[in-house]
Design a protein around this motif. Sequence first.
Motif, PDB file in Angstrom:
ATOM      1  N   LEU A  39      11.004 -10.214  -2.161  1.00  0.00           N
ATOM      2  CA  LEU A  39      12.347 -10.705  -1.838  1.00  0.00           C
ATOM      3  C   LEU A  39      12.688 -10.564  -0.358  1.00  0.00           C
ATOM      4  N   ASP A  40      11.901  -9.754   0.371  1.00  0.00           N
ATOM      5  CA  ASP A  40      12.163  -9.471   1.780  1.00  0.00           C
ATOM      6  C   ASP A  40      13.617  -9.013   1.980  1.00  0.00           C
ATOM      7  N   ALA A  41      14.030  -8.064   1.128  1.00  0.00           N
ATOM      8  CA  ALA A  41      15.410  -7.564   1.168  1.00  0.00           C
ATOM      9  C   ALA A  41      15.392  -6.043   1.014  1.00  0.00           C
ATOM     10  N   ILE A  42      14.792  -5.374   1.980  1.00  0.00           N
ATOM     11  CA  ILE A  42      14.591  -3.933   1.871  1.00  0.00           C
ATOM     12  C   ILE A  42      15.913  -3.171   1.799  1.00  0.00           C
ATOM     13  N   LYS A  43      16.863  -3.492   2.694  1.00  0.00           N
ATOM     14  CA  LYS A  43      18.116  -2.725   2.737  1.00  0.00           C
ATOM     15  C   LYS A  43      18.902  -2.855   1.440  1.00  0.00           C
ATOM     16  N   LYS A  44      19.040  -4.088   0.923  1.00  0.00           N
ATOM     17  CA  LYS A  44      19.817  -4.300  -0.300  1.00  0.00           C
ATOM     18  C   LYS A  44      19.259  -3.499  -1.463  1.00  0.00           C
ATOM     19  N   ILE A  45      17.956  -3.594  -1.649  1.00  0.00           N
ATOM     20  CA  ILE A  45      17.307  -2.906  -2.768  1.00  0.00           C
ATOM     21  C   ILE A  45      17.402  -1.391  -2.595  1.00  0.00           C
ATOM     22  N   TYR A  46      17.178  -0.926  -1.364  1.00  0.00           N
ATOM     23  CA  TYR A  46      17.231   0.515  -1.096  1.00  0.00           C
ATOM     24  C   TYR A  46      18.647   1.057  -1.303  1.00  0.00           C
ATOM     25  N   PHE A  47      19.667   0.271  -0.948  1.00  0.00           N
ATOM     26  CA  PHE A  47      21.058   0.686  -1.142  1.00  0.00           C
ATOM     27  C   PHE A  47      21.359   0.854  -2.634  1.00  0.00           C
ATOM     28  N   ILE A  48      20.907  -0.091  -3.440  1.00  0.00           N
ATOM     29  CA  ILE A  48      21.123  -0.020  -4.895  1.00  0.00           C
ATOM     30  C   ILE A  48      20.466   1.232  -5.469  1.00  0.00           C
ATOM     31  N   ILE A  49      19.237   1.510  -5.007  1.00  0.00           N
ATOM     32  CA  ILE A  49      18.504   2.691  -5.493  1.00  0.00           C
ATOM     33  C   ILE A  49      19.249   3.971  -5.133  1.00  0.00           C
ATOM     34  N   HIS A  50      19.726   4.071  -3.891  1.00  0.00           N
ATOM     35  CA  HIS A  50      20.456   5.263  -3.462  1.00  0.00           C
ATOM     36  C   HIS A  50      21.745   5.446  -4.269  1.00  0.00           C
ATOM     37  N   LEU A  51      22.418   4.354  -4.545  1.00  0.00           N
ATOM     38  CA  LEU A  51      23.651   4.408  -5.328  1.00  0.00           C
ATOM     39  C   LEU A  51      23.374   4.941  -6.737  1.00  0.00           C
ATOM     40  N   ILE A  52      22.301   4.453  -7.341  1.00  0.00           N
ATOM     41  CA  ILE A  52      21.926   4.887  -8.698  1.00  0.00           C
ATOM     42  C   ILE A  52      21.578   6.377  -8.710  1.00  0.00           C
ATOM     43  N   VAL A  53      20.819   6.826  -7.701  1.00  0.00           N
ATOM     44  CA  VAL A  53      20.440   8.246  -7.617  1.00  0.00           C
ATOM     45  C   VAL A  53      21.677   9.127  -7.445  1.00  0.00           C
ATOM     46  N   PRO A  85       5.327   1.601  -6.840  1.00  0.00           N
ATOM     47  CA  PRO A  85       4.737   0.265  -6.674  1.00  0.00           C
ATOM     48  C   PRO A  85       5.672  -0.866  -7.056  1.00  0.00           C
ATOM     49  N   LEU A  86       6.526  -0.656  -8.089  1.00  0.00           N
ATOM     50  CA  LEU A  86       7.414  -1.735  -8.547  1.00  0.00           C
ATOM     51  C   LEU A  86       8.443  -2.093  -7.481  1.00  0.00           C
ATOM     52  N   ILE A  87       9.102  -1.084  -6.916  1.00  0.00           N
ATOM     53  CA  ILE A  87      10.140  -1.359  -5.912  1.00  0.00           C
ATOM     54  C   ILE A  87       9.522  -1.904  -4.626  1.00  0.00           C
ATOM     55  N   SER A  88       8.345  -1.403  -4.249  1.00  0.00           N
ATOM     56  CA  SER A  88       7.661  -1.940  -3.059  1.00  0.00           C
ATOM     57  C   SER A  88       7.299  -3.406  -3.262  1.00  0.00           C
ATOM     58  N   TRP A  89       6.837  -3.744  -4.463  1.00  0.00           N
ATOM     59  CA  TRP A  89       6.464  -5.136  -4.767  1.00  0.00           C
ATOM     60  C   TRP A  89       7.683  -6.041  -4.730  1.00  0.00           C
ATOM     61  N   ILE A  90       8.792  -5.598  -5.350  1.00  0.00           N
ATOM     62  CA  ILE A  90      10.019  -6.407  -5.368  1.00  0.00           C
ATOM     63  C   ILE A  90      10.555  -6.594  -3.945  1.00  0.00           C
ATOM     64  N   SER A  91      10.572  -5.519  -3.163  1.00  0.00           N
ATOM     65  CA  SER A  91      11.075  -5.585  -1.782  1.00  0.00           C
ATOM     66  C   SER A  91      10.234  -6.530  -0.942  1.00  0.00           C
ATOM     67  N   SER A  92       8.909  -6.470  -1.145  1.00  0.00           N
ATOM     68  CA  SER A  92       7.999  -7.337  -0.398  1.00  0.00           C
ATOM     69  C   SER A  92       8.214  -8.805  -0.770  1.00  0.00           C
ATOM     70  N   LEU A 151       0.824  -1.211   0.000  1.00  0.00           N
ATOM     71  CA  LEU A 151       0.000   0.000   0.000  1.00  0.00           C
ATOM     72  C   LEU A 151       0.863   1.267   0.000  1.00  0.00           C
ATOM     73  N   LEU A 152       2.015   1.205   0.659  1.00  0.00           N
ATOM     74  CA  LEU A 152       2.936   2.346   0.621  1.00  0.00           C
ATOM     75  C   LEU A 152       3.406   2.624  -0.801  1.00  0.00           C
ATOM     76  N   GLY A 153       3.577   1.553  -1.573  1.00  0.00           N
ATOM     77  CA  GLY A 153       3.933   1.717  -2.980  1.00  0.00           C
ATOM     78  C   GLY A 153       2.847   2.445  -3.753  1.00  0.00           C
ATOM     79  N   VAL A 154       1.580   2.118  -3.456  1.00  0.00           N
ATOM     80  CA  VAL A 154       0.443   2.792  -4.099  1.00  0.00           C
ATOM     81  C   VAL A 154       0.407   4.260  -3.683  1.00  0.00           C
ATOM     82  N   VAL A 155       0.662   4.523  -2.394  1.00  0.00           N
ATOM     83  CA  VAL A 155       0.697   5.902  -1.886  1.00  0.00           C
ATOM     84  C   VAL A 155       1.767   6.709  -2.620  1.00  0.00           C
ATOM     85  N   SER A 156       2.944   6.093  -2.796  1.00  0.00           N
ATOM     86  CA  SER A 156       4.031   6.753  -3.514  1.00  0.00           C
ATOM     87  C   SER A 156       3.628   7.058  -4.954  1.00  0.00           C
TER      88      SER A 156
END
Length: 420
Positions: A286-300, A277-284, A136-141
Amino acid sequence: MNKQESSYRWVVFGTVLFAYFLMVSQRTAPGLITDQLMKDFQVSAATIGLMSSIQFLAYAGLQIPVGLLSDKYGPNRFLIIGTLLTGVGSLLYSLAPNEYLLIFSRFIVGTGDSMIFVNLVIILSQWFKAKEFVGLLGVVSMVASLGSLSATVPFSLWITNAGWRIPFLSIAIILVVSSYLLYTVLVSKPRKIFIDDTKRKKSSVKERESVWKILRRMLSTRQAWATFLCHFGVVGTYVGFIGSWGVPYGIHVFDLSRSVASQLIMYGLFGAIIGGPLISWISSRLDAIKKIYFIIHLIVFFSWIVLFLSGVEPPYILVVVLLFIIGFGNGASSLTFAVVRKSFRIEEVGVISGFANMGGFLSAVLLPIIFGKVLDLFPQNSLNLGYHYGFTIPVLFSLLGLIGVSLIQEEKQRETEGRF
């Protein structure tokens, strides 16, 4: 009847999202008329930067108090008051005769806006089960990005045809009406439907910790600071640039009209719409929030570096691609609150969410002001150079976000250290 199993929760979700959509549009729409305000009111870029930032200053400064009060008294009343204040502030903005009332009106909008997201997060926690929360947070975003998207080409065309005052006045009236709709959906109706729930709530009043104890614990917690820095780096850079200098950048650097320049910014919003929604779905999954979030921050982080290194006259297509990627990264910002939900007790979700959210909007306060001061150092015919050097600011800010995501402690690590 249980709230989390009732179909009425989707009525709540839809109504709250509608109000959030309108408020996000008013958060970014003033960026469309930055150069017009400078001309109409004869003010400098630094004054416009202050005008843009005062809203985010109010927003950022009130996040922790709003979180504490919402945890204590419940989120409904603050969401309603926040919507009403945003409407009143937009009304004053549309009628402002001088720059002083413009600045004051943005402060009122920021005050109202400060009560929205934190309470939205708490409302989702109350009405939906934990396993539904990340999705739902993905939908909010995504809805937030759609709100910003509505404040690009559609709002720009409306301004072109009707002037800037009528569009802001119209949205202000809708927001005031929405505050009454929220009262009906969040307070009036549930009193009749969930009678037992209301009685249970009244009979189970727990003794609460002191405010200072809660704040001390929060400010000494590594996880809270990690979420603060995450939001500072990924949200503040995007919101601060898009909301104030994005459209003028297109106008001055690429010699675009206002409506075409708003199309340039629209690509970043498309990225955010897809990313949420895509990143929230993938994180949910894979249950790997930190790894995915780190990759996103690096790309930004590297996207802002490339935008700076692209020089005074960057290729248009490169800017489009980079803004899309940066927007995509901003869509992942909902993961900040997924970390909060997993790391802290439900009674602390409001204040910690407010603290994390404050990071993003403190960044959004600072960026337009510093960016405006950098631009004021250059004459009108050398603004390309001003924008080029201005991009060092989001580079540094996004580096702080990268540090923040590195500090996030995952569940097993926290249990080992015994910190939570």
